[in-house]
Design an enzyme around this catalytic site. Structure first.
Site, PDB file in Angstrom:
ATOM      1  N   GLN A  73      38.578  54.650  48.535  1.00  0.00           N
ATOM      2  CA  GLN A  73      38.870  54.751  49.963  1.00  0.00           C
ATOM      3  C   GLN A  73      39.854  55.876  50.240  1.00  0.00           C
ATOM      4  O   GLN A  73      40.769  56.125  49.458  1.00  0.00           O
ATOM      5  CB  GLN A  73      39.443  53.438  50.477  1.00  0.00           C
ATOM      6  CG  GLN A  73      38.371  52.369  50.659  1.00  0.00           C
ATOM      7  CD  GLN A  73      38.994  51.044  50.996  1.00  0.00           C
ATOM      8  OE1 GLN A  73      39.761  50.948  51.938  1.00  0.00           O
ATOM      9  NE2 GLN A  73      38.672  50.034  50.206  1.00  0.00           N
TER      10      GLN A  73
HETATM   11  N1  LIG Z   1      21.022  50.167  45.759  1.00  0.00           N
HETATM   12  C1  LIG Z   1      22.092  50.359  44.991  1.00  0.00           C
HETATM   13  N2  LIG Z   1      23.259  49.853  45.367  1.00  0.00           N
HETATM   14  C2  LIG Z   1      24.349  50.059  44.588  1.00  0.00           C
HETATM   15  C3  LIG Z   1      24.264  50.781  43.403  1.00  0.00           C
HETATM   16  N3  LIG Z   1      25.515  50.825  42.853  1.00  0.00           N
HETATM   17  C4  LIG Z   1      26.341  50.140  43.679  1.00  0.00           C
HETATM   18  N4  LIG Z   1      25.644  49.667  44.725  1.00  0.00           N
HETATM   19  C5  LIG Z   1      26.200  48.896  45.849  1.00  0.00           C
HETATM   20  O1  LIG Z   1      27.123  49.686  46.542  1.00  0.00           O
HETATM   21  C6  LIG Z   1      28.199  48.929  47.009  1.00  0.00           C
HETATM   22  C7  LIG Z   1      29.544  49.494  46.573  1.00  0.00           C
HETATM   23  O2  LIG Z   1      29.722  49.350  45.177  1.00  0.00           O
HETATM   24  P1  LIG Z   1      31.161  49.348  44.471  1.00  0.00           P
HETATM   25  O3  LIG Z   1      30.925  49.300  43.014  1.00  0.00           O
HETATM   26  O4  LIG Z   1      32.075  48.338  45.044  1.00  0.00           O
HETATM   27  O5  LIG Z   1      31.670  50.780  44.888  1.00  0.00           O
HETATM   28  P2  LIG Z   1      33.064  51.469  44.486  1.00  0.00           P
HETATM   29  O6  LIG Z   1      32.778  52.871  44.229  1.00  0.00           O
HETATM   30  O7  LIG Z   1      33.713  50.713  43.425  1.00  0.00           O
HETATM   31  O8  LIG Z   1      33.870  51.381  45.851  1.00  0.00           O
HETATM   32  P3  LIG Z   1      35.461  51.402  46.029  1.00  0.00           P
HETATM   33  O9  LIG Z   1      36.024  50.438  45.070  1.00  0.00           O
HETATM   34  O10 LIG Z   1      35.719  51.010  47.446  1.00  0.00           O
HETATM   35  O11 LIG Z   1      35.878  52.780  45.755  1.00  0.00           O
HETATM   36  C8  LIG Z   1      27.961  47.512  46.508  1.00  0.00           C
HETATM   37  O12 LIG Z   1      27.419  46.753  47.549  1.00  0.00           O
HETATM   38  C9  LIG Z   1      26.987  47.694  45.376  1.00  0.00           C
HETATM   39  O13 LIG Z   1      26.128  46.571  45.237  1.00  0.00           O
HETATM   40  C10 LIG Z   1      22.983  51.324  43.025  1.00  0.00           C
HETATM   41  O14 LIG Z   1      22.818  51.981  42.008  1.00  0.00           O
HETATM   42  N5  LIG Z   1      21.948  51.081  43.844  1.00  0.00           N
END
Ligand SMILES: Nc1nc2c(ncn2[C@@H]2O[C@H](COP(=O)(O)OP(=O)(O)OP(=O)(O)O)[C@@H](O)[C@H]2O)c(=O)[nH]1
Ligand SMILES: [Mg+2]
Lengths: 184, 882
Positions: A73
């Site tokens: 974020q």
């Molecule tokens: N369709 C799809 N959705 C994904 C994939 N990878 C993650 N997501 C979705 O994207 C959203 C965010 O995933 P996170 O792993 O929380 O993302 P993050 O990068 O850790 O986000 P922050 O912690 O806020 O920085 C979730 O709802 C996951 O289910 C993917 O390869 N394909």
């Protein structure tokens, strides 16, 4: 270090430790990717946006990975730099379906590359063009164009398409990383 | 553990008893960089964290930058799986949470630990998490905390309940949503969880009386397992009952009563203590509680005996009769090996016993006075004080006892308590005066506390000259002049001068003694002596009463300010006028209203000797008002009304109090307003005043720009007093006017648009007393003669509503707002006539004296004579009683 650990080290039985920093914009799938790389039994179903960071561990054939999974974020991105110094490698996760914010991701990458703790070091950077399953997803080639990856000359880098939900493409990336460490 | 063992060895070596002594902050912070190294060495890092905690707890200050750097280095330690290290990290997070920046960086890590599998992490992670979170973050972790409250691990549940209590202050609106979980936790089998859950539940509801009553009824029926929770419930219930008019009929009272038969001693004691402390309980209803405490008096456990006797001691102060039933058991405690218990027992008996037992008890207590601490000696002194007021005839026993205590070893607080008590006894009982003064004289012969010596010398100067044989004090006082430090010598010189001014026969010898001080080494002593010698040589009563007996009656802080202003102003056309200096008022600390009973008692710290010149409440006001441009030209503040008047009922939307500040030609009304609505912000707040007498002219208002929820704010109104000096009273009708802006209670963010509204307040009266300041005249008759009868007025009134002389005296003092002199406010109950002598200064600096002769025969008849230097003033003052 206990006697056994020492012995194991000499005999090359002990796995090498590897400190990795995982960054990228929010919602790109960082936490999901790390989660998938962990052994099945310690995976969690409940993934929420990260606040700050968490430390996760997983193994490949020859390495023990310790990953600092940072929050993507906007208001936490300036805290990444506290962890640059100790990072031996960087995983940069892109949401390949989020064309709109690709420029934002590039900006963050540029800041990373110019940072004094990173600029002069030969830190391998692994890019995941994540969410490859999404319809409007860009290909890794398109991503690397938009991100201007060709301009990175003093560091080894690699980009591969991934799907954090199915795990597709992840081992490809981790294998590349393992090779880099072994080479160094 | 390992290094604990090593510490022990160090200790045995005798080389170094505290390995952390003389730690250097910057060296420790330097070491903290080790946290960035991989692999992590847990043992080394634990040691460094311990040092950081030690340095912080020694009160060393860490700057934001260095704290933040250490904090981020420490976050790297989350990669280690060492349990001890992780727990140390939690502790350090809590300590650094308020110093370092961006501490929310550990939010996800802590959330992971609190929900994870490692039980050793969970409770501590919750506590750390709640320390670093803020309002916006809290929403994100809310669901984890709610789950943790009902977790089956008791320490996790307790940790989240206690954290919720801490979070409640800044985040009430979030925490109140956790009531259901808290309710579930109350039914936990774990005693601590039940206790903490009940605490949270109560604190969420405590401002809603109906909800509190429901809570009490629910949990008094469904019996709680945890004795701690029951104690808590008892405290809640007794607080609730204190606001109830009819106590004994309430089922809540029955609950308290039933707790006296609980199986836990802790609960029984708590219930008994609650019952005896209930505000509205009649003494008859105390009996069951007292009997329980009586049983505890013979308990084999010293804690219980102590608790019981301490509580009974308190009850005995207000209701000695109720405690008499315990006298036999208290007698047995007189010889208790625990001297604290023995002391409390004896002092309780002194309050409950009859006159005949006093001698015996005093003898008993003197047998071990040397064994008890000063703190308990003071308890004894306090008991003697109240005893003397109860049995005035016993004063010689007490006086002897007190004087022997004065001779014993003891600290300042203890000696001060004794001196205070002797002085109180002297003031209350004229028969004890000679003996008391004698003991005090003896005491100052060998007194190491300057404050006490000067105080006694002052008292001798006031009381000595009117005693039967004034000359016998002279030797004691003059000895001080020869033997003591400068402050005491100066006080002694002043004291001597008073004898000279009061007793003509002694004047010539006093002059001889004072002349010897003219060559003193100290300026102050020499100045005083020179001044007094010259005044006394004039042999003029008016001079000596004005400058020796009465002294300056101005506010010291005000005098300093006026002199400073005079010196700064370079023109010096007129000489300095003492009339421009505000008069002395009672110091602030005497006026502070005692706060109500708090939920959990804390022993009050002994008050240290206060600063030499305490700013009075009025001095503080004067400074505040002078800072407001509209009021800068009003001259010195003459008088501020002593108590704020409430212009609203309690528990209304807006709370407004008013203080009147009277100046030479103006009155400033200060309105202290509080907005109790959390969904409103008031802007441009002022109080519009409508005088009943149009000669009182509203000059201007000073509005309050903004009045947010629950932050008191002040607005002023300036009124010009009528030209006609005889018109001084008026009634004002008042309206609070403001612009309302609705706002979101949680964020405090107001709407753009507001609307005007108003709120009617109670009336304010300006009375004669508002124009008069109290002044004490040491020798009233001398002052009375001095002012003369040129502007004298007198009249006779029948005060038919008054039922006693005492009541009449109280009322007259209040109406006139003047200072009773020569202790004429104390009415001798045997007599049916009384003379009341009052002194004051009227606005504009006019001295006013009043002599009222009162006679009682069914109603009260009063002949009142007013003297002043201005006929109008005399007339106005006379009219105040009419
Ligand atoms: N369709 C799809 N959705 C994904 C994939 N990878 C993650 N997501 C979705 O994207 C959203 C965010 O995933 P996170 O792993 O929380 O993302 P993050 O990068 O850790 O986000 P922050 O912690 O806020 O920085 C979730 O709802 C996951 O289910 C993917 O390869 N394909
Ligand atoms: Mg994440």
């Amino acid at each position: 270090m206990g006697l056994f650990d020492k012995l194991a080290g000499w005999l090359g039985l002990k796995k090498k430790e590897m400190n990795v920093l995982c960054i990228g914009l929010d919602n790109s799938g960082k936490t999901s990717i790390i989660n998938k790389l962990k052994p099945d039994k310690s995976q969690t179903q409940d993934i929420v946006p990260t606040v700050g960071f968490t430390v996760e561990k997983f193994m490949s054939q020859s390495l023990n990975f310790t990953v600092f999974d940072m929050s993507g974020q906007g208001r936490y991105r300036n805290l990444w730099e506290h962890y640059y110094k100790t990072a031996q490698a960087v995983i940069f996760v892109l949401d390949s379906s989020d064309r709109l914010r690709m420029v934002v991701a590039k900006e963050e990458l540029d800041i990373l590359l110019q940072h004094s703790e990173i600029a002069a070091r030969r830190v391998p950077i692994l890019f995941f063009a994540n969410k490859m399953d999404c319809k409007e997803a860009l290909s890794p080639v398109q991503c690397s164009q938009k991100m201007g990856l060709d301009a990175i000359l003093n560091k080894p880098w690699h980009i591969c398409a991934s799907n954090a939900l199915s795990g597709e493409g992840l081992t490809d990336g981790v294998d590349w990383l393992t090779d880099q460490i072994r080479l160094s | 553990m390992q290094y604990l063992r090593r510490d022990k060895k160090d200790e045995e070596d005798g080389s170094q008893s505290n390995p952390f002594q003389n730690l250097d902050k910057s060296a420790v912070l330097q070491e903290a960089r080790t946290f960035n190294e991989t692999p992590i060495n847990p043992r080394k890092c634990i040691h460094i964290l311990t040092k950081i905690l030690y340095v912080l707890n020694q009160g060393q200050h860490l700057g934001t930058t260095e704290a933040t750097e250490a904090f981020f280095a420490m976050t790297k330690l989350f990669q280690s799986k060492d349990v001890m290290l992780r727990r140390m990290v939690y502790l350090a997070i809590k300590e650094l949470a308020n110093i370092a920046e961006d501490v929310i960086i550990v939010t996800s890590s802590l959330t992971k630990d609190m929900t994870g599998k490692e039980e050793m992490y969970r409770a501590s992670a919750i506590r750390a998490l709640c320390k670093i979170t803020d309002n916006t973050m809290l929403q994100g972790i809310e669901r984890y905390l709610k789950q943790a409250i009902v977790d089956k691990n008791a320490s996790v549940s307790s940790a989240s309940l206690v954290s919720a209590l801490h979070l409640m202050k800044p985040n009430y609106d979030v925490v109140k949503r956790w009531v259901n979980e808290a309710q579930e936790a109350v039914s936990s089998d774990n005693t601590m969880v039940q206790y903490h859950a009940l605490g949270l539940l109560y604190h969420v509801k405590k401002n809603d009386r109906l909800a509190v009553s429901k809570l009490i009824f629910k949990y008094t029926k469904q019996s709680l397992r945890s004795p701690y929770a029951v104690c808590m419930l008892i405290r809640i219930a007794s607080k609730y009952l204190d606001e109830e008019p009819e106590v004994a009929d309430s089922p809540v009272y029955d609950f308290l009563e039933s707790c006296l038969r609980h199986k836990s001693e802790m609960v029984i004691y708590e219930a008994a203590r609650a019952l005896v402390n209930l505000k509205n309980l009649k003494s008859r209803d105390l009996c069951p509680a007292i009997s329980v405490l009586q049983l505890f008096l013979s308990s084999p456990r010293p804690t219980l005996r102590f608790a019981a006797v301490r509580t009974l001691n308190k009850v005995a102060m207000t209701q000695p009769m109720s405690v008499t039933t315990c006298n036999l058991d208290l007698e047995n405690l007189i010889t208790d090996v625990n001297r604290s218990i023995a002391t409390l027992a004896i002092t309780t008996l002194l309050k409950t016993g009859n006159e005949s037992s006093v001698d015996r008890l005093m003898k008993q207590i003197s047998s071990f006075m040397s064994e008890i601490s000063d703190e308990f000696k003071i308890v004894v002194v306090d008991a003697i004080r109240s005893l003397c007021l109860k049995f005035p005839r016993k004063h010689h026993v007490m006086m002897n006892f007190l004087s022997s205590m004065l001779r014993d070893e003891g600290g300042f607080d203890y000696k001060k308590a004794i001196v205070d008590t002797i002085i109180t006894i002297i003031e209350e009982n004229s028969e004890a005066k000679e003996a008391g003064l004698g003991h005090l004289c003896e005491f100052i012969e060998d007194c190491e506390h300057t404050v006490l010596a000067t105080r006694i010398l002052h008292l001798l100067g006031r009381e000595g000259p009117r005693s039967q044989n004034p000359s016998k004090y002279i030797r004691f006082i003059y000895n001080r002049v020869i033997l003591e430090n400068a402050a005491v010598r100066a006080a002694a010189v002043t004291s001597l001068a008073k004898f000279g001014a009061h007793c003509d026969s002694l004047c010539s010898s006093i002059l001889v003694l004072l002349s010897r001080c003219l060559l003193d080494t100290d300026d102050e002593v020499r100045d005083r002596a020179t001044f007094y010698v010259n005044i006394l040589k004039e042999k003029e009563k008016a001079l000596s009463s004005g400058y020796i007996l009465n002294g300056l009656q101005v506010s010291i802080v005000g005098l300093e300010r006026a002199l400073y202003a005079y010196v700064k102003d370079s023109t010096h056309t007129a000489p300095f006028d003492l009339k421009t200096v505000p008069l002395a008022t009672t110091p602030m600390k005497d006026q502070v209203v005692k706060p109500g009973k708090t939920a959990i008692e804390t022993p009050s710290a002994p008050t240290k000797a206060s600063a030499p010149v305490a700013a009075t409440r009025q001095d503080v006001y004067a400074e505040q008002l002078a800072a407001i441009p509209q009021f800068s030209k009003l001259g010195p503040l003459f008088r501020s009304s002593p108590k704020p008047a409430e212009l609203t009922e309690s528990e209304t939307e807006y709370v407004v109090n008013c203080v009147k500040h009277v100046f030479n030609d103006h009155i400033v009304f200060q309105f202290d307003c509080t907005n109790t609505l959390n969904d409103q912000i008031l802007e441009n707040v002022k109080v519009e005043m409508e005088p009943s007498d149009s000669d009182f002219e509203v000059v201007c208002y000073v509005p309050r720009p903004s009045l947010p929820y629950n932050t008191p704010g002040t607005t002023y109104a300036l009124i010009k007093l009528p030209q006609d000096a005889s018109s001084v009273t008026c009634t004002f009708t008042n309206t609070l006017k403001f612009v309302v802006k609705d706002c979101d209670p949680s964020s405090g963010e107001p709407d753009e648009e507001g609307y005007e509204d108003e709120y009617v307040l109670e009336d304010i009266d300006v009375l004669v007393a508002d124009h008069v300041q109290r002044v004490h005249k040491t020798n009233f008759l001398a002052s009375w003669d001095e002012i003369g009868d040129e502007c004298e007025m007198q009249d006779t009134y029948a005060l038919t509503q008054m039922t006693s002389l005492e009541e009449a005296v109280k009322q007259i003092i209040e109406y006139l707002g003047m200072q009773p002199c020569e202790r004429s406010d104390k009415v001798n109950t045997d007599k049916n006539s009384h003379a009341l002598l009052l002194a004051g200064v009227f606005r504009g600096g006019h001295d006013v004296l009043v002599r009222a002769r009162l006679a009682f025969d069914q109603g009260v008849t009063m002949n009142i004579t007013v003297r002043s230097d201005d006929a109008v003033v005399s007339e106005v003052v006379l009219s105040a009683v009419g």
